[in-house]
Design an enzyme around this catalytic site. Structure first.
Site, PDB file in Angstrom:
ATOM      1  N   GLY A  67       1.134  -0.985   0.034  1.00  0.00           N
ATOM      2  CA  GLY A  67       0.068  -0.073   0.376  1.00  0.00           C
ATOM      3  C   GLY A  67       1.193   1.407   0.071  1.00  0.00           C
ATOM      4  N   ASP A  73       1.044   3.546   4.250  1.00  0.00           N
ATOM      5  CA  ASP A  73      -0.079   3.809   3.906  1.00  0.00           C
ATOM      6  C   ASP A  73      -1.571   4.698   4.595  1.00  0.00           C
ATOM      7  OD1 ASP A  73      -1.184   1.561   3.993  1.00  0.00           O
ATOM      8  OD2 ASP A  73      -1.848   0.877   2.559  1.00  0.00           O
ATOM      9  N   ASP A  81      -4.736   1.594  10.636  1.00  0.00           N
ATOM     10  CA  ASP A  81      -5.955   1.039  11.471  1.00  0.00           C
ATOM     11  C   ASP A  81      -5.951   1.235  12.900  1.00  0.00           C
ATOM     12  OD1 ASP A  81      -8.606   0.304  11.207  1.00  0.00           O
ATOM     13  OD2 ASP A  81      -8.249  -1.170   8.991  1.00  0.00           O
ATOM     14  N   LYS A 128      -6.755   5.942  11.090  1.00  0.00           N
ATOM     15  CA  LYS A 128      -7.923   6.345  11.141  1.00  0.00           C
ATOM     16  C   LYS A 128      -8.679   6.262  12.752  1.00  0.00           C
ATOM     17  CE  LYS A 128      -9.296   2.582   7.946  1.00  0.00           C
ATOM     18  NZ  LYS A 128     -10.090   1.384   6.991  1.00  0.00           N
ATOM     19  N   PHE A 182     -13.210   2.390   4.700  1.00  0.00           N
ATOM     20  CA  PHE A 182     -12.727   2.270   3.299  1.00  0.00           C
ATOM     21  C   PHE A 182     -11.880   2.953   2.553  1.00  0.00           C
ATOM     22  CE2 PHE A 182     -11.218  -0.654   0.410  1.00  0.00           C
ATOM     23  CZ  PHE A 182     -10.225  -2.089   1.572  1.00  0.00           C
ATOM     24  N   VAL A 183     -11.096   3.294   2.541  1.00  0.00           N
ATOM     25  CA  VAL A 183     -10.576   4.005   1.080  1.00  0.00           C
ATOM     26  C   VAL A 183      -9.509   3.509   0.304  1.00  0.00           C
ATOM     27  CG1 VAL A 183     -10.817   6.479   2.334  1.00  0.00           C
ATOM     28  CG2 VAL A 183      -8.809   5.137   2.661  1.00  0.00           C
ATOM     29  N   ASP A 236      -5.395  -0.265  -1.717  1.00  0.00           N
ATOM     30  CA  ASP A 236      -6.588  -0.843  -2.847  1.00  0.00           C
ATOM     31  C   ASP A 236      -7.279  -1.472  -2.361  1.00  0.00           C
ATOM     32  OD1 ASP A 236      -4.897  -2.770  -0.974  1.00  0.00           O
ATOM     33  OD2 ASP A 236      -5.447  -4.461  -2.226  1.00  0.00           O
ATOM     34  N   ARG A 242      -5.189   0.870  -6.593  1.00  0.00           N
ATOM     35  CA  ARG A 242      -3.809   1.866  -6.014  1.00  0.00           C
ATOM     36  C   ARG A 242      -3.422   2.430  -7.273  1.00  0.00           C
ATOM     37  NH1 ARG A 242      -2.506  -1.660  -2.222  1.00  0.00           N
ATOM     38  NH2 ARG A 242      -2.396  -3.975  -2.663  1.00  0.00           N
TER      39      ARG A 242
HETATM   40  P1  IMP Z   1      -3.921  -2.396  10.485  1.00  0.00           P
HETATM   41  O1  IMP Z   1      -3.212  -3.177  10.700  1.00  0.00           O
HETATM   42  O2  IMP Z   1      -5.090  -2.652  11.005  1.00  0.00           O
HETATM   43  O3  IMP Z   1      -3.257  -0.705  11.189  1.00  0.00           O
HETATM   44  O4  IMP Z   1      -4.373  -2.325   9.161  1.00  0.00           O
HETATM   45  C1  IMP Z   1      -3.076  -0.900   8.188  1.00  0.00           C
HETATM   46  C2  IMP Z   1      -3.305  -1.861   7.089  1.00  0.00           C
HETATM   47  O5  IMP Z   1      -4.152  -2.647   6.264  1.00  0.00           O
HETATM   48  C3  IMP Z   1      -2.471  -0.773   5.757  1.00  0.00           C
HETATM   49  O6  IMP Z   1      -1.016  -1.405   5.950  1.00  0.00           O
HETATM   50  C4  IMP Z   1      -3.665  -1.239   5.163  1.00  0.00           C
HETATM   51  O7  IMP Z   1      -2.234  -1.884   3.455  1.00  0.00           O
HETATM   52  C5  IMP Z   1      -4.254  -1.883   5.301  1.00  0.00           C
HETATM   53  N1  IMP Z   1      -5.888  -0.896   5.547  1.00  0.00           N
HETATM   54  C6  IMP Z   1      -5.731  -0.412   6.692  1.00  0.00           C
HETATM   55  N2  IMP Z   1      -7.320   0.078   6.048  1.00  0.00           N
HETATM   56  C7  IMP Z   1      -7.340   0.044   4.824  1.00  0.00           C
HETATM   57  C8  IMP Z   1      -8.013   0.789   4.046  1.00  0.00           C
HETATM   58  O8  IMP Z   1      -9.149   1.637   4.235  1.00  0.00           O
HETATM   59  N3  IMP Z   1      -8.162   0.548   2.590  1.00  0.00           N
HETATM   60  C9  IMP Z   1      -7.013  -0.185   2.402  1.00  0.00           C
HETATM   61  N4  IMP Z   1      -6.278  -0.696   3.084  1.00  0.00           N
HETATM   62  C10 IMP Z   1      -6.650  -0.290   4.099  1.00  0.00           C
HETATM   63 MG    MG Z   2      -0.534  -1.485   3.675  1.00  0.00          MG
END
Ligand code: IMP
Ligand code: MG
Length: 184
Positions: A49, A105, A108, A136, A157-158, A164, A170
């Protein structure tokens, strides 16, 4: 597809390309200043990402730097809720005794950042900081809060600018929300 947002699959644009560019410039200024006196520097983009953000960011940094890479997956295929992130391609590049800036990127739950940070720390870097384009709001613990955040967003979700859905979108130059009927 226009750079500021019209695309048949996008319901709503959150950040047009000129807003992203302006914010990446500001982040680059902060990062350049921080690392002026912290050398040697390694940037660690978390693939896939972050490749668009990282490519734009590094070209605005005058610092001498190296690139390391790691690839993780948290939203395999058509998922729009995260699974436990896993490493798809292991950490490669120079980390030990270097100041490391992890670049992702979006933050979350923070699980990806925490996983990558632990792997980096095991290599005994001189320091570790992190930069994300998006975070987020209110989802990850304060402890995982990145040092540099481009924009805070709601829990949506973006896609676009590297982000992606099922590996598509992307290449959009802006960041937006997909039409819900396409996410299934
Ligand atoms: P986390 O581990 O829950 O913080 O998620 C982070 C990873 O999930 C990021 O590196 C992104 O690649 C992917 N991700 C999280 N949210 C989104 C979204 O809204 N759209 C697309 N990819 C996301
Ligand atoms: Mg990622």
């Amino acid at each position: 597809m226009s750079s500021n947002g019209s695309h048949p699959d996008i319901e709503r644009v959150l950040f047009p390309s000129d807003a992203i560019e302006a914010r990446v410039n500001e982040l680059a200024e902060c990062i350049a200043a921080r690392y002026a006196a912290h050398t040697p520097l390694t940037l660690l983009p978390v693939l896939s990402g972050s490749f668009v953000f990282a490519a734009d960011l590094i070209r605005r940094l005058p610092n001498k730097l190296k690139i390391a890479l790691i690839q993780t997956s948290a939203y395999p295929g058509r998922s729009i809720t995260a699974v436990a992130p896993r490493v798809v391609h292991e950490l490669a590049g120079e980390i030990t005794d270097r100041h490391v800036l992890i670049v992702d990127d979006i933050l979350d739950s923070g699980q990806t950042m925490s996983l990558v940070r632990n792997l980096v720390e095991a290599e005994r870097p001189a320091s570790v900081q992190s930069a994300v384009l998006l975070a987020k709001r209110g989802k990850a613990s304060q402890q995982l809060r990145p040092d540099y955040v481009g924009f805070e967003i709601d829990d949506l979700f973006v896609v676009g600018y590297g982000l992606d859905y099922d590996d598509h979108y992307r290449n959009l130059p802006f960041i937006g929300v997909l039409k819900p009927e396409l996410m299934r």
